[in-house]
Every structure is written in C-alpha cells, then in structure tokens.
Design a protein around this motif. Structure first.
Motif, PDB file in Angstrom:
ATOM      1  N   TYR A 160      -2.453   1.033   6.590  1.00 39.46           N
ATOM      2  CA  TYR A 160      -3.145   0.436   5.325  1.00 39.46           C
ATOM      3  C   TYR A 160      -2.174   0.958   4.179  1.00 39.46           C
ATOM      4  O   TYR A 160      -1.452   2.083   4.267  1.00 39.46           O
ATOM      5  N   ARG A 214      -2.611  -3.613   7.067  1.00 40.73           N
ATOM      6  CA  ARG A 214      -3.798  -4.230   6.139  1.00 40.73           C
ATOM      7  C   ARG A 214      -3.213  -3.993   4.710  1.00 40.73           C
ATOM      8  O   ARG A 214      -2.965  -2.763   4.322  1.00 40.73           O
ATOM      9  N   LEU A 243      -9.826  -0.128   0.289  1.00 38.42           N
ATOM     10  CA  LEU A 243      -9.156   0.709   1.283  1.00 38.42           C
ATOM     11  C   LEU A 243     -10.456   1.280   2.125  1.00 38.42           C
ATOM     12  O   LEU A 243     -10.264   1.181   3.332  1.00 38.42           O
TER      13      LEU A 243
END
Ligand SMILES: Cc1ncc(COP(=O)(O)O)c(C=O)c1O
Length: 486
Positions: free
Chosen positions: A187, A211, A226
């Motif tokens: 992330y 992501r 998130l």
C-alpha cells in the motif's frame, strides 16, 4: 623479447612524469573550483548545439590522447552542457546542488580506489560510522543496519525485498515467489514516487499488487481508505505485507501521517517502509523534525544524501531496523568470498551481505566529508532555509494576480501556474522558454489535472534573488503581449 615486453612498464597507466600530471591535476582542480565560484555567471542550462552532440557519436579511440587535451574537450563540450543543478537557479525535479568538500572527497575516494563490497579496511568503517549516525538520527536500535546505494529508487527496492523476506521467510530466496500460495499486497498513496511501483515490479510481486490509496487535499495518504483497502484485500484472501509512507512527496513535498501509518502497520502486522528520498533529512532541521514524527517507528527508511544533504551524486541510503533480517535477505555464501577472523578477509559481515552489489565504490566518503566539514546543524539550517524560500515564493505568487498557486506549500516545493487561455500549453511553454533562457530551471508536474510549474528549492546556493528572478521571468514569458512582440 616476450619476457622483456611483459616486464616493461609500458602498460602501466601511471604517469611518466608525476611533475606534469601534478600540474595538470592542479589545472583540473582549479577549473572545477572556478566553475563553482562563478556558477552564477553561467546560464543554468543551455541548449546543446548539434555539433556538440555529434562529437559524442565518435567511435572508441584506439590511440592515446594527452590528458590535457581530453580535459580541454571536457571544458569545452561537457561542462557547459551539464544539467545545471549546481546553479542556484536550478529548481527542477529534486536535485541537490553538490558541494566542494564532497567533490574533493570524490577525488580522494577515486585515488584510493577502494572496493566497499567487503574485506577489512577503514573505508568500510567510514560507511559503518554513517550507519551509526543515521541510527541515532532516526532513533533506530544498535542492531539496525544500513547501506549506501545509488539512490532512493534502489533503496526502496531493497526495502521492499526485506519486507518480502519478512512476509514469506528467507526460503523465498530459493524457491521464488512462484512457490508461494500467498498473494502479497502492498500500500502507498497516489502521491508516492513511481519507483515504489517499480520496486514491486522488479522484485516479482508486480505493480498491480501495490494498492494505490487516494491522497487527501494535502496530498497525504487517506488513512480511512488505507484501512478499507487492507480489509478488502484480507477478505479476498490476499496477504497485506507492506505499507510505504512518504516523507516529502515528489510533487509537492507532503508528509504522510507517519505516526498513524506506524500504528496501522503494527495493528495489521505490515512492514512499514518510509520513502524519505529528500524529506527524511528534515530530521536535521529542528523546526521541521517534529513533522516527521513516527519515522522512528519505521522498519526501514530510504533517503538520499545527494538531495537535501547536498552531497554530490550519487549517494542514496537505506536504514533497516532488523539488521538480521536485512542480512538474511541478501547474504550469500561463496568460496571465493570466504570470511576469516584475521587478515584482509576478516571484518564480516561485509556490505555485500546487505544488498545486491559486490563491487561498491566509496560513496560514504563524500557524505562523511560533508557531515564533518559542514556539520549536521548547518545542513539542517540549509534545509530550513530552502523551506523559507519556498514560503517567500508562495507569498509572491499569492500577491501576483497573474499567477495561481496550485498546491499548498508544505516544505520546499511550490507548484503554481500563469493564468491564461490554454493554461497547460502556456505553462509548458513558459518552462521550456525558461530553460532556454538560462535564468531558471523549474520542472513541471500535473496537479489536479493542471500542468504546474514546479519549483523544488533544494540547492544551498539558492537565495531570495533567484526565487524573485524566477517570478519575474515567468511573468515576462507569460505575458502574451510581450511574448508576441518577442
Ligand atoms: C519521494 C521520492 N522518492 C524516490 C525518489 C527517487 O530517488 P532517486 O532519484 O535518488 O532514485 C525521488 C526522487 O526525486 C523522490 O522525490
């Protein structure tokens, strides 16, 4: 005959006359010091004539040339056509200005020709000393390890690789990712540098496994988004393993909420890597360091001394909290790299155990010189000053109706544009004209779908007059009447 020719010193590249090379060397040193001393008198950058470019199409020379003539060639055809980031008017991308202690240290390092892959010698202790200084700066434990690399692109790749080892175990080094049934996901925000996705690509996890989390209006990672992305991935059977926070985003210099990212990483059992390419060294500036709160909880930090640290290129660095895991990610055995407890092959672990490079130059020396000669406080003061200059530029933009600020100024980066029809085209033209004028060299980026003139003030030589000159030049070049008349 054959024996004689092998025994002769004709093949040696050492000078026939040390007296001559000393004089020539002093001329070369003088030329570079002149270059720095009079840098303001030059254009920041200048277009490269075709005739100059064509010289670099010549084939490999088989015959020798005098050092003095190759140096002349450098002075005439290379030096004037460099990027220009030593110049105080250079404000593009995130380029450091370099410094003379670093430049001279490069010469010493090249003279020593040390290979810092391994073995027992003091150049490695210099690198280890800087690792200790960075541990102290970032509040990392004594067991943390570090390594000089080319730049933050490489340091981020190393960080992702250590995180991968943490998630899958060191067996992944043998079996490869294909042997794992785990689908790892990472992330980072939409404002993260592209090299983070590239690191995922290079280490075989794939860009899609990163992501991209939306950023808020201040370009910081959206923490609720998130959380949602991690939860969705877990539901889908993926294994979240890494979150990358940015300390100083490339576009506008935003700093993610590192304290909250550290907390999320701990809760979710993720590796917390901080891309602090330029921003991490704001730790040296007492007025800015509190903004990096949470960085001391990172598992790894990537940064560049060649940006805000003013060390000449290249001088990237990675710091890893878990030194044992760092080593386990890269160390390999080889009979020709046997370690001993005494002699030159002592001193294990070696730097080659902490990264992919076996042959490594003495990058640490120019950083060591810079820190010793200037001192950390002075480097911090430069960092603070570049931020103050950015605020001055912001004020000038806000006070000038023809100009528009496109993003909040958070550190040393200012994104703005000249108002007008076809603003993207207009501002792209202004920036190209600026480059060709030699007055200033900002770069561009896209902010909220608009092309922005982006001034990143990194260079210790940049002052208020350079920032004012940028504004004046943008106004002159952006004035349609003046432009038509030109
Ligand atoms: C936030 C950030 N990360 C990574 C990088 C890449 O660093 P390097 O060019 O040293 O590889 C940059 C470069 O500007 C950056 O600003």
């Amino acid at each position: 005959m054959t024996t004689n020719s092998v025994a002769s010193s004709d093949a040696s590249q050492d000078p026939a006359s040390f007296e001559e090379i000393r004089a020539q060397g002093h001329r070369m040193l003088d030329d570079m010091l002149d270059y720095i001393e009079h840098i303001r008198e030059r254009p920041v950058w200048q277009p490269i004539p075709d005739s100059v470019r064509a010289r670099f199409q010549d084939g490999m020379p088989s015959a020798p040339s005098a050092l003095s003539s190759v140096h002349d060639e450098f002075m005439q055809f290379i030096l004037p056509f460099a990027t220009g980031n030593c110049h105080p008017g250079f404000m593009g991308w995130v380029h450091g200005g370099g410094n003379t202690p670093g430049m001279l240290a490069e010469m010493l390092a090249a003279g020593l020709n040390a290979n810092l892959g391994g073995r027992d010698h003091i150049p490695i202790e210099v690198e280890r000393q800087i690792v200790r200084w960075m541990r102290d700066l970032f509040g990392f434990p004594d067991t943390a390890t570090g390594l000089f690399v080319t730049g933050t692109s490489m340091a981020n790749l190393l960080g992702v690789l250590v995180a991968r080892t943490a998630a899958l175990g060191i067996d992944v080094r043998n079996t490869g990712l294909a042997a794992s049934s785990e689908r790892l996901t990472a992330y980072a925000s939409s404002a993260a540098h592209g090299c983070v996705a590239q690191a995922m690509d290079l280490c075989g996890l794939g860009r899609a496994a990163l992501r991209i989390i939306p950023a808020d209006e201040r370009h910081r990672i959206d923490l609720a988004a998130l959380d949602a992305a991690i939860a969705a991935d877990r539901r889908a059977g993926c294994k979240p393993f890494l979150v990358v926070g940015t300390a100083g985003t490339v576009d506008i210099g935003a700093i993610d909420d590192l304290t909250m990212l550290a907390a999320i990483a701990r809760r979710e059992n993720l590796w917390f890597h901080v891309d602090g390419a330029f921003g991490a060294l704001a730790m040296l500036a007492p007025d800015l360091a509190p903004r990096l709160a949470g960085i001391e909880r990172a598992d790894s930090i990537a940064l560049d001394f060649h940006k805000w640290g003013q060390v000449p290129y290249d001088s990237g660095f990675i710091l890893v909290r878990d030194g044992a895991l760092h080593r386990a990610t890269f160390a390999s055995q080889a009979s020709y790299l046997r370690r001993e407890s005494r002699g030159l092959a002592a001193g294990s672990p070696w730097p080659c155990d902490f990264g992919p490079d076996l042959s490594r130059g003495f990058r640490a020396l120019k950083t060591w010189f810079t820190l010793k000669v200037h001192g950390a406080d002075a480097l911090g003061a430069v960092i603070s000053r570049t931020c103050a200059l950015a605020r001055h530029l912001e004020q000038r933009i806000l006070a000038t109706p023809q100009l528009e600020l496109l993003a909040p100024v958070q550190l040393n980066i200012v994104c703005f544009r000249h108002r007008g029809e076809n603003a993207d085209q207009l501002n792209a033209r202004i920036v190209a004209d600026l480059h060709e004028s030699g007055i200033a060299a900002p770069s561009t980026t896209m902010i909220g779908g608009h092309l922005a003139i982006r001034a990143a003030i990194v260079n210790h030589r940049t002052g208020q007059r350079d920032v004012d000159a940028l504004i004046e030049a943008v106004l002159a070049l952006g004035d349609p009447v003046a432009h038509r008349a030109a």
